[in-house]
Scaffold this motif. Structure first.
Motif, PDB file in Angstrom:
ATOM      1  N   UNK A 194       0.833  -1.208   0.000  1.00 58.59           N
ATOM      2  CA  UNK A 194       0.000   0.000   0.000  1.00 58.59           C
ATOM      3  C   UNK A 194       0.868   1.258   0.000  1.00 58.59           C
ATOM      4  N   UNK A 195       1.953   1.209   0.743  1.00 64.13           N
ATOM      5  CA  UNK A 195       2.875   2.359   0.777  1.00 64.13           C
ATOM      6  C   UNK A 195       3.500   2.554  -0.603  1.00 64.13           C
ATOM      7  N   UNK A 196       3.889   1.423  -1.214  1.00 65.23           N
ATOM      8  CA  UNK A 196       4.474   1.494  -2.559  1.00 65.23           C
ATOM      9  C   UNK A 196       3.445   2.029  -3.558  1.00 65.23           C
ATOM     10  N   UNK A 197       2.195   1.604  -3.412  1.00 64.64           N
ATOM     11  CA  UNK A 197       1.140   2.075  -4.316  1.00 64.64           C
ATOM     12  C   UNK A 197       0.908   3.582  -4.139  1.00 64.64           C
ATOM     13  N   UNK A 198       0.892   4.029  -2.897  1.00 62.87           N
ATOM     14  CA  UNK A 198       0.705   5.464  -2.633  1.00 62.87           C
ATOM     15  C   UNK A 198       1.824   6.278  -3.279  1.00 62.87           C
ATOM     16  N   UNK A 199       3.039   5.791  -3.137  1.00 63.77           N
ATOM     17  CA  UNK A 199       4.187   6.482  -3.744  1.00 63.77           C
ATOM     18  C   UNK A 199       4.077   6.475  -5.267  1.00 63.77           C
ATOM     19  N   UNK A 200       3.669   5.315  -5.831  1.00 64.37           N
ATOM     20  CA  UNK A 200       3.549   5.198  -7.290  1.00 64.37           C
ATOM     21  C   UNK A 200       2.452   6.095  -7.837  1.00 64.37           C
ATOM     22  N   UNK A 201       1.336   6.190  -7.120  1.00 68.01           N
ATOM     23  CA  UNK A 201       0.238   7.058  -7.553  1.00 68.01           C
ATOM     24  C   UNK A 201       0.701   8.512  -7.585  1.00 68.01           C
ATOM     25  N   UNK A 202       1.397   8.921  -6.528  1.00 66.76           N
ATOM     26  CA  UNK A 202       1.882  10.303  -6.459  1.00 66.76           C
ATOM     27  C   UNK A 202       2.902  10.580  -7.564  1.00 66.76           C
ATOM     28  N   UNK A 203       3.818   9.622  -7.791  1.00 66.76           N
ATOM     29  CA  UNK A 203       4.840   9.801  -8.825  1.00 66.76           C
ATOM     30  C   UNK A 203       4.208   9.859 -10.215  1.00 66.76           C
ATOM     31  N   UNK A 204       3.202   9.006 -10.433  1.00 63.48           N
ATOM     32  CA  UNK A 204       2.529   8.994 -11.737  1.00 63.48           C
ATOM     33  C   UNK A 204       1.784  10.308 -11.976  1.00 63.48           C
ATOM     34  N   UNK A 205       1.112  10.785 -10.946  1.00 64.42           N
ATOM     35  CA  UNK A 205       0.379  12.048 -11.077  1.00 64.42           C
ATOM     36  C   UNK A 205       1.333  13.194 -11.363  1.00 64.42           C
ATOM     37  N   UNK A 206       2.464  13.217 -10.664  1.00 71.90           N
ATOM     38  CA  UNK A 206       3.448  14.279 -10.873  1.00 71.90           C
ATOM     39  C   UNK A 206       4.037  14.207 -12.276  1.00 71.90           C
ATOM     40  N   UNK A 207       4.315  12.971 -12.741  1.00 72.91           N
ATOM     41  CA  UNK A 207       4.896  12.820 -14.087  1.00 72.91           C
ATOM     42  C   UNK A 207       3.900  13.226 -15.166  1.00 72.91           C
ATOM     43  N   UNK A 266      -0.275  -4.614  -4.916  1.00 75.23           N
ATOM     44  CA  UNK A 266      -1.239  -4.290  -3.862  1.00 75.23           C
ATOM     45  C   UNK A 266      -2.412  -5.259  -3.902  1.00 75.23           C
ATOM     46  N   UNK A 267      -2.887  -5.573  -5.139  1.00 71.22           N
ATOM     47  CA  UNK A 267      -3.998  -6.531  -5.257  1.00 71.22           C
ATOM     48  C   UNK A 267      -3.582  -7.914  -4.750  1.00 71.22           C
ATOM     49  N   UNK A 268      -2.390  -8.332  -5.150  1.00 73.99           N
ATOM     50  CA  UNK A 268      -1.880  -9.634  -4.697  1.00 73.99           C
ATOM     51  C   UNK A 268      -1.745  -9.679  -3.179  1.00 73.99           C
ATOM     52  N   UNK A 269      -1.190  -8.599  -2.610  1.00 73.06           N
ATOM     53  CA  UNK A 269      -1.015  -8.540  -1.151  1.00 73.06           C
ATOM     54  C   UNK A 269      -2.353  -8.562  -0.439  1.00 73.06           C
ATOM     55  N   UNK A 270      -3.340  -7.875  -1.001  1.00 67.85           N
ATOM     56  CA  UNK A 270      -4.676  -7.839  -0.392  1.00 67.85           C
ATOM     57  C   UNK A 270      -5.333  -9.211  -0.447  1.00 67.85           C
ATOM     58  N   UNK A 271      -5.242  -9.873  -1.604  1.00 64.55           N
ATOM     59  CA  UNK A 271      -5.824 -11.215  -1.759  1.00 64.55           C
ATOM     60  C   UNK A 271      -5.141 -12.206  -0.809  1.00 64.55           C
TER      61      UNK A 271
END
Length: 347
Positions: A84-97, A164-169
């Protein structure tokens, strides 16, 4: 009146009949029925049923599995938190890019528009046109760089979403397994409680303990005793007494002591202990409380004076504390006035 010769013939005839019929001549009085019943009840109390053993074994395995499953849940939660932390970072990085790329494209559009504008101006300025062309080149380079970065962050975002999906499942699966196992353990704990009849059997034995004393006293012989770890006791209590000594030893408490004694030994003990009168003085009048001969449960092998570490136990000893907590399970009760004295009635 029968003559010695006739008595001899009668005895010989009786012996012959017993030999022919196979009926053994008893060498001692049989253990009284009530005492046998007490022994049977205590045996059942201390010996779990096959069903109880099966459930207990299953429960032990389930508890071991639960520890493993608990570790999996902890690991799953850690992985889920990290994903989830990695996903949050990736979402922010993608939005910034994406934002950066959009800005670069707008800059490129502006640069091209300006180049068109200055190229059409008259008189035409070579310097201005060259500057506009340089701006377009720089904007193209910037847009290209930011496009590449945006594609990278998009790929990283998809990977983070997948993780994140794999970790959640995975977490949902291990938590569900943990909950199923917890439910199964709770069910088997309830089954184990229902199957545990030890207290019921021990209670029934306690209810007839005084009848045991009465019945044994009327027909007792020394042949009705046996030795357990060097302590002579009545055969009816041998099994449970042996179990008590073994279980105490397993807990680090080594018990010993004295059990059966003859009436002659009781008489001698009364004298040694300074009883005012061997036959009439109450036990409390002796220097050390000692029952009147014929009344002591020691004379039936139904009482034991417990010692530990070479000394008679007191109420402040580890042995007494263990007995106080556990002896009832084995059918033994303490005489309140004597910390060392344990019997099936507490008398």
């Amino acid at each position: 009146m029968t003559t010695p010769r006739i008595r001899f013939l009668l005895v010989a005839a009786l012996a012959a009949v017993l030999t022919i019929t196979g009926t053994p001549i008893p060498t001692s009085a049989a253990v009284p029925q009530v005492a046998q019943q007490w022994a049977s009840l205590m045996h059942h109390s201390l010996t779990p049923s096959a069903a109880y053993v099966r459930v207990r074994t299953t429960l032990a395995a389930q508890r071991a599995s639960l520890r493993t499953q608990s570790a999996r849940v902890s690991k799953g939660r850690e992985a889920h938190t990290a994903a989830q932390a990695e996903l949050t970072t990736a979402v922010a990085a993608d939005a910034a890019a994406r934002t950066s790329y959009a800005v670069a494209r707008e800059g490129l559009t502006s640069a091209r528009n300006r180049l068109t504008l200055v190229s059409q101006q008259r008189p035409r300025s070579g310097v201005v046109v060259a500057g506009a062309k340089g701006a377009v080149t720089a904007a193209v380079q910037s847009a290209s760089t930011r496009s590449v970065q945006a594609r990278k962050t998009a790929v990283a975002l998809k990977a983070a979403q997948s993780s994140a999906r794999t970790a959640t499942v995975t977490l949902d699966r291990v938590v569900a397994a943990y909950q199923r196992l917890t439910t199964a353990i709770r069910t088997n704990q309830q089954r184990l409680i229902a199957l545990d009849k030890s207290a019921e059997f021990a209670g029934q034995a306690a209810a007839i303990s005084r009848d045991v004393v009465t019945d044994v006293r009327t027909r007792f012989t020394v042949a009705d005793t046996t030795t357990v770890n060097g302590i002579t006791v009545h055969k009816s209590v041998a099994f449970t007494f042996r179990r008590m000594l073994a279980d105490a030893k397993a807990d680090g408490i080594v018990l010993s002591g004295g059990g059966f004694r003859t009436k002659q030994q009781q008489i001698k003990l009364r004298k040694v202990n300074g009883c005012p009168d061997v036959w009439t003085a109450p036990a409390s009048s002796c220097r050390v409380p000692t029952a009147i001969p014929g009344r002591s449960l020691h004379e039936l092998g139904l009482a034991i004076d417990i010692s530990s570490e070479g000394r008679t136990i007191g109420r402040d000893s580890a042995a007494f504390r263990w007995l106080a907590a556990n002896a009832g399970r084995y059918g033994f009760v303490n005489l309140p006035s004597e910390a060392w004295h344990w019997s099936i009635t507490g008398g």
